[in-house]
Design a protein around this motif. Structure first.
Motif, PDB file in Angstrom:
ATOM      1  N   UNK A   1       0.819  -1.208   0.000  1.00 18.31           N
ATOM      2  CA  UNK A   1       0.000   0.000   0.000  1.00 18.31           C
ATOM      3  C   UNK A   1       0.859   1.266   0.000  1.00 18.31           C
ATOM      4  N   UNK A   2       1.959   1.230   0.737  1.00 13.36           N
ATOM      5  CA  UNK A   2       2.876   2.372   0.725  1.00 13.36           C
ATOM      6  C   UNK A   2       3.383   2.645  -0.690  1.00 13.36           C
ATOM      7  N   UNK A   3       3.780   1.594  -1.375  1.00 11.08           N
ATOM      8  CA  UNK A   3       4.294   1.758  -2.735  1.00 11.08           C
ATOM      9  C   UNK A   3       3.200   2.234  -3.681  1.00 11.08           C
ATOM     10  N   UNK A   4       1.976   1.725  -3.509  1.00  9.93           N
ATOM     11  CA  UNK A   4       0.863   2.140  -4.359  1.00  9.93           C
ATOM     12  C   UNK A   4       0.575   3.627  -4.193  1.00  9.93           C
ATOM     13  N   UNK A   5       0.556   4.107  -2.947  1.00  6.44           N
ATOM     14  CA  UNK A   5       0.316   5.522  -2.678  1.00  6.44           C
ATOM     15  C   UNK A   5       1.464   6.357  -3.235  1.00  6.44           C
ATOM     16  N   UNK A   6       2.698   5.868  -3.084  1.00  5.64           N
ATOM     17  CA  UNK A   6       3.840   6.611  -3.618  1.00  5.64           C
ATOM     18  C   UNK A   6       3.760   6.718  -5.142  1.00  5.64           C
ATOM     19  N   UNK A   7       3.351   5.636  -5.800  1.00  9.53           N
ATOM     20  CA  UNK A   7       3.233   5.676  -7.267  1.00  9.53           C
ATOM     21  C   UNK A   7       2.248   6.761  -7.708  1.00  9.53           C
ATOM     22  N   UNK A   8       1.114   6.853  -6.993  1.00  8.14           N
ATOM     23  CA  UNK A   8       0.120   7.873  -7.343  1.00  8.14           C
ATOM     24  C   UNK A   8       0.634   9.272  -7.012  1.00  8.14           C
ATOM     25  N   UNK A   9       1.337   9.401  -5.896  1.00  8.31           N
ATOM     26  CA  UNK A   9       1.945  10.697  -5.561  1.00  8.31           C
ATOM     27  C   UNK A   9       2.920  11.119  -6.657  1.00  8.31           C
ATOM     28  N   UNK A  10       3.751  10.200  -7.096  1.00  4.63           N
ATOM     29  CA  UNK A  10       4.753  10.497  -8.121  1.00  4.63           C
ATOM     30  C   UNK A  10       4.087  10.961  -9.416  1.00  4.63           C
ATOM     31  N   UNK A  11       3.008  10.287  -9.794  1.00 10.50           N
ATOM     32  CA  UNK A  11       2.280  10.687 -10.998  1.00 10.50           C
ATOM     33  C   UNK A  11       1.626  12.059 -10.822  1.00 10.50           C
ATOM     34  N   UNK A  12       1.058  12.306  -9.634  1.00 12.26           N
ATOM     35  CA  UNK A  12       0.421  13.603  -9.379  1.00 12.26           C
ATOM     36  C   UNK A  12       1.457  14.724  -9.405  1.00 12.26           C
ATOM     37  N   UNK A  13       2.605  14.510  -8.774  1.00 11.37           N
ATOM     38  CA  UNK A  13       3.647  15.540  -8.751  1.00 11.37           C
ATOM     39  C   UNK A  13       4.090  15.903 -10.165  1.00 11.37           C
ATOM     40  N   UNK A  14       4.345  14.905 -10.978  1.00  6.14           N
ATOM     41  CA  UNK A  14       4.759  15.160 -12.364  1.00  6.14           C
ATOM     42  C   UNK A  14       3.664  15.873 -13.141  1.00  6.14           C
ATOM     43  N   UNK A  15       2.424  15.506 -12.878  1.00 12.28           N
ATOM     44  CA  UNK A  15       1.285  16.133 -13.549  1.00 12.28           C
ATOM     45  C   UNK A  15       1.216  17.627 -13.233  1.00 12.28           C
ATOM     46  N   UNK A  16       1.345  17.973 -11.940  1.00  4.09           N
ATOM     47  CA  UNK A  16       1.226  19.379 -11.559  1.00  4.09           C
ATOM     48  C   UNK A  16       2.403  20.214 -12.059  1.00  4.09           C
ATOM     49  N   UNK A  17       3.598  19.651 -11.987  1.00  5.19           N
ATOM     50  CA  UNK A  17       4.775  20.399 -12.457  1.00  5.19           C
ATOM     51  C   UNK A  17       4.661  20.698 -13.950  1.00  5.19           C
ATOM     52  N   UNK A  18       4.170  19.716 -14.709  1.00  3.43           N
ATOM     53  CA  UNK A  18       4.008  19.928 -16.145  1.00  3.43           C
ATOM     54  C   UNK A  18       2.886  20.919 -16.442  1.00  3.43           C
ATOM     55  N   UNK A  19       1.819  20.863 -15.652  1.00  5.17           N
ATOM     56  CA  UNK A  19       0.648  21.698 -15.895  1.00  5.17           C
ATOM     57  C   UNK A  19       0.838  23.131 -15.405  1.00  5.17           C
ATOM     58  N   UNK A  20       1.543  23.295 -14.267  1.00 10.67           N
ATOM     59  CA  UNK A  20       1.680  24.605 -13.627  1.00 10.67           C
ATOM     60  C   UNK A  20       3.145  24.883 -13.289  1.00 10.67           C
ATOM     61  N   UNK A  21       4.020  24.955 -14.260  1.00 12.92           N
ATOM     62  CA  UNK A  21       5.458  25.080 -13.974  1.00 12.92           C
ATOM     63  C   UNK A  21       5.829  26.361 -13.234  1.00 12.92           C
ATOM     64  N   UNK A  22       5.034  27.424 -13.381  1.00 13.43           N
ATOM     65  CA  UNK A  22       5.347  28.679 -12.695  1.00 13.43           C
ATOM     66  C   UNK A  22       4.767  28.738 -11.285  1.00 13.43           C
ATOM     67  N   UNK A  23       3.959  27.747 -10.925  1.00 12.08           N
ATOM     68  CA  UNK A  23       3.277  27.778  -9.622  1.00 12.08           C
ATOM     69  C   UNK A  23       3.700  26.630  -8.707  1.00 12.08           C
ATOM     70  N   UNK A  24       4.254  25.576  -9.316  1.00  9.92           N
ATOM     71  CA  UNK A  24       4.559  24.357  -8.567  1.00  9.92           C
ATOM     72  C   UNK A  24       6.041  24.048  -8.695  1.00  9.92           C
ATOM     73  N   UNK A  25       6.650  23.721  -7.557  1.00 10.73           N
ATOM     74  CA  UNK A  25       8.077  23.400  -7.573  1.00 10.73           C
ATOM     75  C   UNK A  25       8.328  22.171  -6.701  1.00 10.73           C
ATOM     76  N   UNK A  26       9.101  21.223  -7.236  1.00 10.17           N
ATOM     77  CA  UNK A  26       9.529  20.076  -6.444  1.00 10.17           C
ATOM     78  C   UNK A  26      10.781  20.450  -5.656  1.00 10.17           C
ATOM     79  N   UNK A  27      10.823  20.030  -4.390  1.00  6.68           N
ATOM     80  CA  UNK A  27      11.964  20.309  -3.512  1.00  6.68           C
ATOM     81  C   UNK A  27      12.456  18.993  -2.941  1.00  6.68           C
ATOM     82  N   UNK A  28      13.717  18.687  -3.166  1.00  8.89           N
ATOM     83  CA  UNK A  28      14.293  17.455  -2.631  1.00  8.89           C
ATOM     84  C   UNK A  28      14.812  17.680  -1.214  1.00  8.89           C
ATOM     85  N   UNK A  29      14.328  16.869  -0.307  1.00  8.83           N
ATOM     86  CA  UNK A  29      14.748  16.959   1.097  1.00  8.83           C
ATOM     87  C   UNK A  29      16.262  16.833   1.215  1.00  8.83           C
ATOM     88  N   UNK A  30      16.823  15.907   0.467  1.00  5.34           N
ATOM     89  CA  UNK A  30      18.266  15.688   0.543  1.00  5.34           C
ATOM     90  C   UNK A  30      19.042  16.927   0.098  1.00  5.34           C
TER      91      UNK A  30
END
Length: 614
Positions: free
Chosen positions: A498-527
């Motif tokens: 279930x953790x992996x399933x939720x992560x897969x959907x999160x990953x798809x959602x993140x990519x979707x928003x960055x592509x759709x709203x590049x000036x409003x959405x930014x990915x930040x790596x914790x590392x």
């Protein structure tokens, strides 16, 4: 002058009512013998009188003859349905005996018979709170409050129901009303401490916890909330002292012990380790939820001590119980994510955007839980122009108030029925929520992780909002979730798949928003933030429209207090020990690595014991 028949009957009724009142006084004082004698004497004159039979049933139960008394009450409610008090008393007896379903049935009957009888509404609401049916409970408790605003228990039960539904300000308001009825109500002070803690008003929470302790020094919940509040304020030693006072007293003590273990590093010979060892010896005598708490606390303790095989054994055991107690709807989660990506096309965003509130610039910090959202929020809280909100429920509340948007998300309406005005209203409702929570700055941070699902909707509702999607290495992030006892609040955390399933959907959602709203959405790596905090934060501040502030880097000095699982961590300087932490467990996380294999390198899979033929 001759006495009329009606006058005689009136006098008899008055005398009977006086006798019934006296019977009730005897029962309240525990004088069951005199009460029984009066009832039997009166029944000789008024054979089968429903109120007397009602009181006889109660008297038998109070005198220890429960079976006979319940049979008599059943006879009364079966044949004399107009006696609403019998229904209420019958329900109360059943509830006290632990039969909540039967009690609710009787209270419901009383409410249907006399909807304006405050005690019937109050008892039905209280029973529903115990059954964790909080929505229905609130409905009946609010009605009871409307009918009679002086019943103390209505206020305290309503506060609990509000708390469980994350309506913290309403819980605070009704608890203060309870104190206006009884300033020495321990329950009201405890409820206030709990609710104020949740909205991070820690000074006030501490005050009410201490007041409850003054009134009732053995009140375990008061000590629990005091310890939690002190811990969130960074006063860890004081917090430990408070929690240890009750840690050996289940059930609340188990919660206190678990909080203490997660608040500081366990050492050999520490009092919390000794208490955990004692609880572990009698684990089979504990309720399942209590067993889970002990397993997670033991897992954390062994992790602190470097005994990783023992730690993973307890994390696995706790999560197995959690998975049985709180099943996760993986299919529903996938469908919701797919529906959001399907809905938020460039054409839809262009047609429904352009409205909303432009005088505010909220900063949404979202992502998977345990991805660094708390650290980022603490850093923002050090900026003079930002009011840090913590984990806010504003997006969910705003969506709950907008039926048209919800209907489209549930495929009950076509997307063509939505307009710019729907999203303008969504933004207005979100800001109204912020203002109700005392958050009125131009820049407010909201770090509820799950908001990543709704980025497109909130972008249309709030044109100046910016969205930071936190990313962390999936093995570190998901294992950190697996190590936390989220229970029903996050049921996907208890299973690798279930953790992996939720992560897969999160990953798809993140990519979707960055592509759709590049000036409003930014990915930040914790590392990246850990490796170069100044470089990262300069770029992030520029992205959200804020000037640089050196204070950003001193997040440990923040006065913004923390209620999440990251309490002890955010009180320390930014550290590197959480990076690649999963590697310490090696093959112990083979199942997680297998579920995440599409996101891992060959070397990482090998480190987790995954071979090519798996």
């Amino acid at each position: 002058m001759a006495t009329s028949v009606s006058q005689t009957k009136s006098a008899e009724l008055e005398a009977l009512n006086a006798d019934v009142k006296r019977i009730a006084q005897h029962q309240a004082a525990g004088r069951h013998g005199p009460a029984g004698e009066m009832i039997d004497r009166l029944l000789q004159t008024y054979e089968g009188h429903p109120r007397l039979m009602h009181y006889k049933g109660l008297n038998l139960i109070l005198a220890g003859q429960r079976k006979e008394g319940l049979a008599l009450l059943e006879q009364v409610v079966s044949h004399e349905s107009a006696d609403v008090m019998a229904w209420v008393d019958y329900g109360a007896i059943l509830a006290q005996g632990g039969d909540l379903d039967a009690a609710i049935e009787k209270f419901q009957g009383a409410v249907e018979m006399a909807p304006n009888y405050a005690l019937a509404q109050a008892n039905l609401g209280a029973a529903l709170v115990l059954k964790e049916k909080y929505g229905r409970a609130i409905e009946h408790l609010e009605k009871a409050l409307e009918l009679d605003g002086q019943i103390l228990d209505v206020h305290t039960n309503l506060a609990k129901a509000y708390m469980r539904t994350h309506r913290f300000q309403q819980a605070i308001d009704v608890s203060y009303k309870a104190l206006s009825i009884d300033p020495k109500s321990v329950a009201a002070h405890i409820d206030l401490a709990a609710a104020l803690f949740r909205i991070e008003r820690h000074d006030a929470a501490e005050h009410h916890a201490r007041r409850a302790i003054e009134l009732a020094p053995s009140a375990a919940e008061a000590w629990l909330h005091l310890g939690s509040t002190l811990g969130a304020s960074g006063r860890l030693e004081e917090a430990a002292d408070a929690l240890l006072k009750i840690a050996a007293q289940p059930p609340v003590g188990i919660t206190a012990l678990a909080r203490l273990v997660h608040m500081r590093k366990t050492k050999t010979g520490s009092p919390e380790l000794e208490l955990l060892t004692q609880y572990a010896k009698r684990l089979d005598n504990l309720q399942p939820e209590q067993q889970v708490s002990i397993h997670f606390a033991l897992g954390k303790a062994f992790d602190d001590l470097g005994d990783y095989p023992a730690a993973i054994e307890h994390f696995n055991a706790g999560n197995k119980i959690n998975a049985d107690l709180h099943p996760f709807d993986a299919k529903g989660n996938i469908e919701r994510s797919e529906r959001m990506r399907e809905l938020t096309t460039p054409e839809f965003m262009a047609r429904c955007g352009g409205g909303g509130l432009s005088d505010v610039a909220p900063i949404f910090i979202c992502g998977m839980p345990r991805s660094g959202t708390t650290l980022m929020d603490q850093m923002f809280s050090r900026h003079a122009d930002v009011q840090a909100g913590g984990e806010l429920n504003g997006v969910n509340r705003a969506l709950a108030r907008n039926a048209s948007i919800r209907a489209v998300l549930e495929r009950e309406k076509d997307a063509s029925e939505l307009s710019t005005d729907d999203f303008a209203r969504l933004g207005e409702d979100y800001i109204a929520y912020l203002h109700a929570e005392g958050l009125k700055a131009e820049y407010v941070s909201d770090k509820l992780p799950g908001n990543y699902l709704y980025i497109g909707l909130m972008a249309m509702a709030l044109p100046r909002a910016r969205f930071l999607i936190m990313r962390r290495h999936p093995m570190d992030c998901l294992f950190s979730n697996y190590m936390q006892h989220f229970g029903q609040n996050q049921p996907f955390s208890s299973d690798f798949g279930n953790l992996a399933s939720v992560y897969n959907q999160f990953d798809l959602m993140a990519k979707h928003w960055v592509a759709l709203l590049p000036d409003r959405v930014r990915e930040v790596n914790y590392e990246d933030v850990v490796a170069d905090p100044e470089g990262q934060m300069r770029s992030i501040l520029d992205f959200v429209g804020l000037e640089w502030s050196d204070d950003i880097l001193d997040h440990t000095a923040s006065t913004h207090q923390v209620n999440t699982a990251s309490v002890a961590q955010v009180r320390q300087p930014i550290y590197h020990s959480a990076i690649a932490r999963w590697r310490r467990y090696g093959p112990g996380l083979q199942g997680l690595a297998l579920a995440l294999r599409d996101h891992l390198s060959a070397e990482e899979l090998q480190a987790a014991g995954v071979t090519q033929d798996m």
